[in-house]
Design an enzyme around this catalytic site. Sequence first.
Site, mmCIF file in Angstrom:
data_model
loop_
_atom_site.group_PDB
_atom_site.id
_atom_site.type_symbol
_atom_site.label_atom_id
_atom_site.label_comp_id
_atom_site.label_asym_id
_atom_site.label_seq_id
_atom_site.Cartn_x
_atom_site.Cartn_y
_atom_site.Cartn_z
ATOM 1 N N ALA A 115 0.800 -1.270 -0.020
ATOM 2 C CA ALA A 115 -0.109 -0.036 0.145
ATOM 3 C C ALA A 115 0.925 1.202 -0.072
ATOM 4 O O ALA A 115 1.740 1.434 0.488
ATOM 5 C CB ALA A 115 -0.949 0.020 1.073
ATOM 6 N N GLU A 133 3.780 -4.551 8.156
ATOM 7 C CA GLU A 133 2.951 -3.412 8.478
ATOM 8 C C GLU A 133 3.079 -3.175 10.092
ATOM 9 O O GLU A 133 2.893 -1.941 10.357
ATOM 10 C CB GLU A 133 1.373 -3.863 8.238
ATOM 11 C CG GLU A 133 0.982 -3.795 6.994
ATOM 12 C CD GLU A 133 1.213 -5.210 6.048
ATOM 13 O OE1 GLU A 133 1.978 -6.306 6.703
ATOM 14 O OE2 GLU A 133 0.495 -5.429 5.293
ATOM 15 N N GLU A 177 0.051 -9.548 0.079
ATOM 16 C CA GLU A 177 -1.413 -9.829 0.051
ATOM 17 C C GLU A 177 -1.977 -9.937 -1.364
ATOM 18 O O GLU A 177 -2.571 -10.926 -1.537
ATOM 19 C CB GLU A 177 -2.166 -8.832 0.914
ATOM 20 C CG GLU A 177 -1.662 -8.780 2.478
ATOM 21 C CD GLU A 177 -2.168 -7.489 2.987
ATOM 22 O OE1 GLU A 177 -1.835 -6.422 2.535
ATOM 23 O OE2 GLU A 177 -2.740 -7.610 4.213
ATOM 24 N N GLY A 223 0.907 -5.052 1.253
ATOM 25 C CA GLY A 223 -0.161 -5.202 0.327
ATOM 26 C C GLY A 223 0.249 -6.043 -0.869
ATOM 27 O O GLY A 223 -0.485 -6.700 -1.477
HETATM 28 N N1 CAA Z 1 4.505 3.114 -0.561
HETATM 29 C C1 CAA Z 1 4.978 4.326 -1.345
HETATM 30 N N2 CAA Z 1 6.019 4.370 -1.869
HETATM 31 C C2 CAA Z 1 7.064 3.530 -1.790
HETATM 32 C C3 CAA Z 1 6.563 2.312 -1.256
HETATM 33 C C4 CAA Z 1 5.330 2.212 -0.433
HETATM 34 N N3 CAA Z 1 5.029 1.061 -0.105
HETATM 35 N N4 CAA Z 1 7.507 1.469 -1.204
HETATM 36 C C5 CAA Z 1 8.616 2.201 -1.900
HETATM 37 N N5 CAA Z 1 8.054 3.271 -2.248
HETATM 38 C C6 CAA Z 1 8.848 4.268 -2.821
HETATM 39 C C7 CAA Z 1 9.986 5.150 -2.043
HETATM 40 O O1 CAA Z 1 9.468 6.137 -1.406
HETATM 41 C C8 CAA Z 1 10.986 5.526 -3.196
HETATM 42 O O2 CAA Z 1 10.151 6.702 -3.758
HETATM 43 P P1 CAA Z 1 11.071 8.139 -4.130
HETATM 44 O O3 CAA Z 1 12.202 7.678 -5.113
HETATM 45 O O4 CAA Z 1 10.190 9.050 -4.564
HETATM 46 O O5 CAA Z 1 11.830 8.662 -2.659
HETATM 47 C C9 CAA Z 1 10.811 4.607 -4.063
HETATM 48 O O6 CAA Z 1 9.450 4.036 -4.130
HETATM 49 C C10 CAA Z 1 12.081 3.575 -4.192
HETATM 50 O O7 CAA Z 1 12.001 3.032 -2.987
HETATM 51 P P2 CAA Z 1 13.477 2.953 -1.970
HETATM 52 O O8 CAA Z 1 13.961 4.309 -2.267
HETATM 53 O O9 CAA Z 1 12.989 2.875 -0.695
HETATM 54 O O10 CAA Z 1 13.903 1.634 -2.652
HETATM 55 P P3 CAA Z 1 14.958 0.872 -1.651
HETATM 56 O O11 CAA Z 1 15.806 -0.137 -2.642
HETATM 57 O O12 CAA Z 1 15.945 1.484 -0.825
HETATM 58 O O13 CAA Z 1 14.053 -0.210 -0.799
HETATM 59 C C11 CAA Z 1 12.182 -1.350 -0.202
HETATM 60 C C12 CAA Z 1 13.182 -0.972 -1.396
HETATM 61 C C13 CAA Z 1 12.652 -2.202 0.808
HETATM 62 C C14 CAA Z 1 10.950 -2.158 -0.657
HETATM 63 C C15 CAA Z 1 11.694 -0.187 0.465
HETATM 64 O O14 CAA Z 1 11.203 0.826 -0.449
HETATM 65 C C16 CAA Z 1 10.380 -0.176 1.479
HETATM 66 O O15 CAA Z 1 10.817 -0.932 2.577
HETATM 67 N N6 CAA Z 1 9.289 0.073 1.004
HETATM 68 C C17 CAA Z 1 8.183 -0.161 2.008
HETATM 69 C C18 CAA Z 1 7.571 -1.265 2.070
HETATM 70 C C19 CAA Z 1 6.493 -1.615 3.018
HETATM 71 O O16 CAA Z 1 6.611 -1.437 4.248
HETATM 72 N N7 CAA Z 1 5.315 -2.059 2.400
HETATM 73 C C20 CAA Z 1 4.129 -2.181 3.156
HETATM 74 C C21 CAA Z 1 3.329 -1.080 3.166
HETATM 75 S S1 CAA Z 1 1.819 -1.149 4.038
HETATM 76 C C22 CAA Z 1 0.586 -1.939 3.301
HETATM 77 O O17 CAA Z 1 0.826 -2.523 2.503
HETATM 78 C C23 CAA Z 1 -0.697 -1.928 4.355
HETATM 79 C C24 CAA Z 1 -1.542 -3.430 4.014
HETATM 80 O O18 CAA Z 1 -1.691 -4.346 4.427
HETATM 81 C C25 CAA Z 1 -2.527 -3.009 2.786
#
Ligand code: CAA
Length: 264
Positions: free
Chosen positions: A77, A145, A125, A122
């Site tokens: 998400a 999460e 999921e 997500g």
């Molecule tokens: N939402 C929004 N933007 C996201 C994102 C997310 N879930 N995951 C990555 N991005 C964005 C980053 O903000 C970044 O954007 P910018 O270039 O504009 O700064 C871009 O994607 C690239 O990401 P990273 O620079 O972070 O890339 P990385 O290689 O250093 O790391 C990663 C990769 C480990 C996947 C890291 O991006 C990360 O941990 N992302 C979050 C993953 C996460 O926690 N997902 C769960 C979300 S909660 C959910 O999904 C709730 C549910 O149950 C429905």
Amino acid sequence: MASSQPTNQQQQQQYILVEKRDDGIAIVRINRQEKLNAMNLDVIAQLSSAMDNLASDEQVKAVIVTGTGEKAFSAGADIEYMSKISPLEAEEYARRGHAAMSKIENLNKPVIAAVNGYALGGGCELALACDIRIASKNAVLAQPEVGLGICPGWGGTQRLARIVGVARAKELIFTGRRVNAEEALSIGLVNKVVELPQLLDESIAMAKEIAKNSTLAVRVSKMLINRGVESDINTGLALELWGWSLCFTHPDRVERMNRFLQKR
Ligand code: CAA
């Protein structure tokens, strides 16, 4: 809803690309590579309508869902969006997420997730809502999460436990720890692991193997398994009786059985 009004740029963005192939396989790609295919409201809306379209297209026999790029299936998400929304808006976001995942789970044809990298929150999921998961070696799956102060919200608390068992699901969700492809295979979270360059071909090969079988029989089998795991054994078996007899109404069955008997 906060930020739910798409900007002009977002309105034009095709977040979901659907490729319908001549062999009856459709490939659905999440196309938000710059955000690692994180799913905002527009991605979810487009995913949902893509599933509606595929459900009513009789030429499509099997569906593959994957992410664009080599790094992520989907990072889940949209955290930027979630950081700003109210509880009511969060409820609506989850409602739409649930609806999209359920459409995939209940689609009248099999769906394979080709997990090409990160499948987090997500994203994981989404993979769980698919019938079969094939992962590339670089795949990383997790439900992180709780580290963000929320619980999984698009079916993770329910589907993960059904797939890997309650104890493993609790461990993965309580810790948020990442699972690599090899471990995912060992706990039954994915069905198969392949090299990234082969991921799509392997997924297509499995989809074709399914598609060569009776469309009705596969469709009925999917429905029976999905309903059966949620029912007691006698209800499941009663449903199977109906599904089995329904298959006998289709001329396909006579042709397929005769093909065997005539050693064709
Ligand atoms: N939402 C929004 N933007 C996201 C994102 C997310 N879930 N995951 C990555 N991005 C964005 C980053 O903000 C970044 O954007 P910018 O270039 O504009 O700064 C871009 O994607 C690239 O990401 P990273 O620079 O972070 O890339 P990385 O290689 O250093 O790391 C990663 C990769 C480990 C996947 C890291 O991006 C990360 O941990 N992302 C979050 C993953 C996460 O926690 N997902 C769960 C979300 S909660 C959910 O999904 C709730 C549910 O149950 C429905």
